[in-house]
Design a protein around this motif. Structure first.
Motif, mmCIF file in Angstrom:
data_model
loop_
_atom_site.group_PDB
_atom_site.id
_atom_site.type_symbol
_atom_site.label_atom_id
_atom_site.label_comp_id
_atom_site.label_asym_id
_atom_site.label_seq_id
_atom_site.Cartn_x
_atom_site.Cartn_y
_atom_site.Cartn_z
ATOM 1 N N ILE A 57 5.238 13.424 1.743
ATOM 2 C CA ILE A 57 6.440 12.577 1.778
ATOM 3 C C ILE A 57 6.937 12.543 3.222
ATOM 4 C CG2 ILE A 57 8.837 12.371 1.009
ATOM 5 C CD1 ILE A 57 7.928 13.590 -1.654
ATOM 6 N N HIS A 58 7.135 11.352 3.724
ATOM 7 C CA HIS A 58 7.517 11.206 5.130
ATOM 8 C C HIS A 58 8.552 10.110 5.311
ATOM 9 C CE1 HIS A 58 3.978 8.702 4.259
ATOM 10 N NE2 HIS A 58 4.387 7.861 5.212
ATOM 11 N N ARG A 59 9.243 10.147 6.438
ATOM 12 C CA ARG A 59 10.237 9.135 6.786
ATOM 13 C C ARG A 59 10.212 8.944 8.292
ATOM 14 N NH1 ARG A 59 16.046 12.433 6.140
ATOM 15 N NH2 ARG A 59 15.761 13.725 7.987
ATOM 16 N N ASN A 118 0.804 -1.215 0.000
ATOM 17 C CA ASN A 118 0.000 0.000 0.000
ATOM 18 C C ASN A 118 0.839 1.269 0.000
ATOM 19 O OD1 ASN A 118 -2.207 -1.768 0.368
ATOM 20 N ND2 ASN A 118 -3.341 0.007 1.108
ATOM 21 N N ASN A 119 2.121 1.104 -0.095
ATOM 22 C CA ASN A 119 2.965 2.289 -0.074
ATOM 23 C C ASN A 119 3.775 2.351 -1.347
ATOM 24 O OD1 ASN A 119 2.086 2.447 2.468
ATOM 25 N ND2 ASN A 119 4.068 2.437 3.445
ATOM 26 N N ILE A 120 4.245 3.552 -1.641
ATOM 27 C CA ILE A 120 5.194 3.632 -2.738
ATOM 28 C C ILE A 120 6.533 4.077 -2.178
ATOM 29 C CG2 ILE A 120 4.261 5.919 -3.323
ATOM 30 C CD1 ILE A 120 5.287 5.355 -6.172
ATOM 31 N N PRO A 155 12.239 7.941 2.931
ATOM 32 C CA PRO A 155 11.211 8.857 2.431
ATOM 33 C C PRO A 155 10.284 8.147 1.446
ATOM 34 C CG PRO A 155 13.381 9.873 2.322
ATOM 35 C CD PRO A 155 13.603 8.438 2.683
ATOM 36 N N HIS A 156 8.998 8.329 1.629
ATOM 37 C CA HIS A 156 8.007 7.724 0.732
ATOM 38 C C HIS A 156 6.688 8.452 0.927
ATOM 39 C CE1 HIS A 156 7.077 5.755 4.573
ATOM 40 N NE2 HIS A 156 5.848 5.581 4.106
ATOM 41 N N SER A 157 5.775 8.252 -0.007
ATOM 42 C CA SER A 157 4.402 8.671 0.261
ATOM 43 C C SER A 157 3.546 7.422 0.258
ATOM 44 C CB SER A 157 3.921 9.683 -0.785
ATOM 45 O OG SER A 157 4.013 9.149 -2.084
ATOM 46 N N ASP A 158 2.456 7.441 1.003
ATOM 47 C CA ASP A 158 1.611 6.258 1.073
ATOM 48 C C ASP A 158 0.737 6.210 -0.174
ATOM 49 O OD1 ASP A 158 2.786 5.836 3.492
ATOM 50 O OD2 ASP A 158 1.026 6.308 4.703
ATOM 51 N N PHE A 159 0.537 5.002 -0.647
ATOM 52 C CA PHE A 159 -0.168 4.837 -1.906
ATOM 53 C C PHE A 159 -1.676 5.101 -1.819
ATOM 54 C CE2 PHE A 159 -2.978 1.958 -4.084
ATOM 55 C CZ PHE A 159 -2.818 2.433 -5.370
HETATM 56 NI NI NI Z 1 4.023 5.784 5.241
#
Ligand code: NI
Ligand code: OGA
Length: 384
Positions: free
Chosen positions: A313-315, A17-19, A257-261
């Motif tokens: 964008i979060h980490r 569910n994440n990218i 770092p990623h954003s959730d899908f």
């Molecule tokens: Ni996330």
């Protein structure tokens, strides 16, 4: 120290569910199979419990990607929006709360909520069950390891144990959570309280999600039910994360770092550790506020809002002294449903994003190097 051979192929799509836009590499079956043959599974908890004074080399990030954990460097203290959700039920106040949500979504793609209606006992119960789960002996947790990203219940470490070039100081268990009666029997039987306590929390977050997505629809000037209808038959995946105390937090991360899908993520954290990137690309710490929950916009809302809102964008940073737990409840549209910008928000112009489904996203990350480009960027139309 325990080492367990993994007899299973961890797929590239460890975060269904994440990218993750820089950790996934091109699928190379030969390499993957080779790494599996001589691979072993060593969780972050196992490493912490072994008392090692340093992190193994595979956890060391290149200098440019390390978190600056000092008081002045890199991270900024910014006041992030806090929304009192109980005011949404006050007819005279609802529109001003919706306006605050609009500002928070535009500026940060994130806000914290208080008075959200989930009782403290439900939150404490969930955290207690997670603590007990991650404290179980390794053998017990390994029963739930799976290679198949479509498995409804999976235990793992890092993002993708067998393919990550750099590893992350995180263990997790993920499970489908909606509709609860369909999945709960497959959840961990140990600790014995897990199903009941985490089940209560999952149900409560599902209710909260509905209220939030309605308010977010309104904040975009859409019908209250617009986004809710899009997500009605969607999925809820609960990612329960454990970030044990780490001997070298300044050179590692709990998550890159990623954003959730999905559309929205409702995040519960047991202590501070989450950081978000602001529009100047500075990292901002998200403070821990007891009893509050964090709401994050995902890629599906970015597309449905035609880019008026952006996914955040979060980490995750880790720390030397104690273990941090989090529950990320990822709400998403159904696998094959095509998502496209709301016509009302496109007006007479061409939509800013092409349509896509969750399934298209999975295909993309299986065949592309996401180090270079986030999936959502491939959907952006150059004419807008
Ligand atoms: Ni996330
Ligand atoms: C996630 C995530 C943040 C946290 O699971 O996608 O971003 O604080 N978690 O654990």
């Amino acid at each position: 120290m325990y080492k367990y051979a993994m007899h299973v192929a961890y797929s590239l799509v460890s975060q269904s569910n994440n990218i993750f836009f820089f950790t996934l590499s091109k699928l190379n079956m030969e390499e993957t199979m080779k790494s599996l043959l001589d691979d072993s599974f060593e969780s972050a908890m196992t490493l912490t419990n072994s008392g090692a004074p340093q992190v193994p080399d595979r956890y060391v990030l290149p200098p440019s990607q390390r978190p600056a954990l000092g008081s002045s460097l890199g991270t900024i203290e910014t006041t992030l929006p806090i929304i009192d959700l109980s005011l949404l039920h006050e007819p005279l106040l609802r529109s001003s709360v919706v306006r605050d949500i609009n500002m928070a979504c535009k500026e940060f793609g994130l806000f914290q909520v208080i008075n959200h209606g989930i009782p403290p006992s439900v939150i404490e119960g969930a955290l207690d069950a997670a603590t007990q789960f991650f404290d179980l002996p390794v053998e017990e947790k390994m029963l739930l390891v799976s290679a198949d990203v479509h498995q409804p219940v999976r235990y793992g470490t890092s993002l993708n144990h067998s393919t990550d070039r750099v590893h992350y100081w995180r263990d997790f268990i993920k499970h489908y959570s909606y509709p609860l009666s369909k999945w709960i029997d497959m959840w961990p039987s140990n600790p014995p309280c897990y199903k009941e306590k985490v089940g209560k929390y999952a149900e409560a977050t599902h209710v909260l999600h509905k209220q939030l997505i309605e308010a977010i629809s309104e904040s975009l000037g859409l019908e209250k039910n617009y986004l809710q209808e899009q997500t009605e038959e969607g999925s809820q995946v609960m990612a329960v994360n454990c970030y044990p105390a780490c001997p070298e937090p300044e050179i590692t991360l709990g998550m890159p770092p990623h954003s959730d899908f999905g559309s929205l993520t409702i995040l519960l954290q047991s202590s501070q550790g989450l950081q978000i990137m602001d529009s100047s690309k500075d990292w901002i710490r998200v403070p821990y506020i007891e009893g509050s929950l964090i709401v994050q916009l995902g890629d599906q809302v970015e597309v449905m809002s035609n880019g008026i809102y952006k996914s955040v964008i979060h980490r995750v940073t880790v720390n030397k002294d104690y273990k941090r737990l989090s529950f990320a409840s990822l709400h998403s549209l159904p696998l094959h449903k095509k998502i496209s910008p709301a016509p009302e928000l496109v007006g007479n112009n061409a939509p800013a994003y092409g349509e896509f489904s969750f399934n298209d996203f999975l295909d993309y990350i299986s065949n592309n190097d996401c180090v270079q480009q986030r999936f959502i960027d491939t959907l952006k139309k150059s004419n807008s």
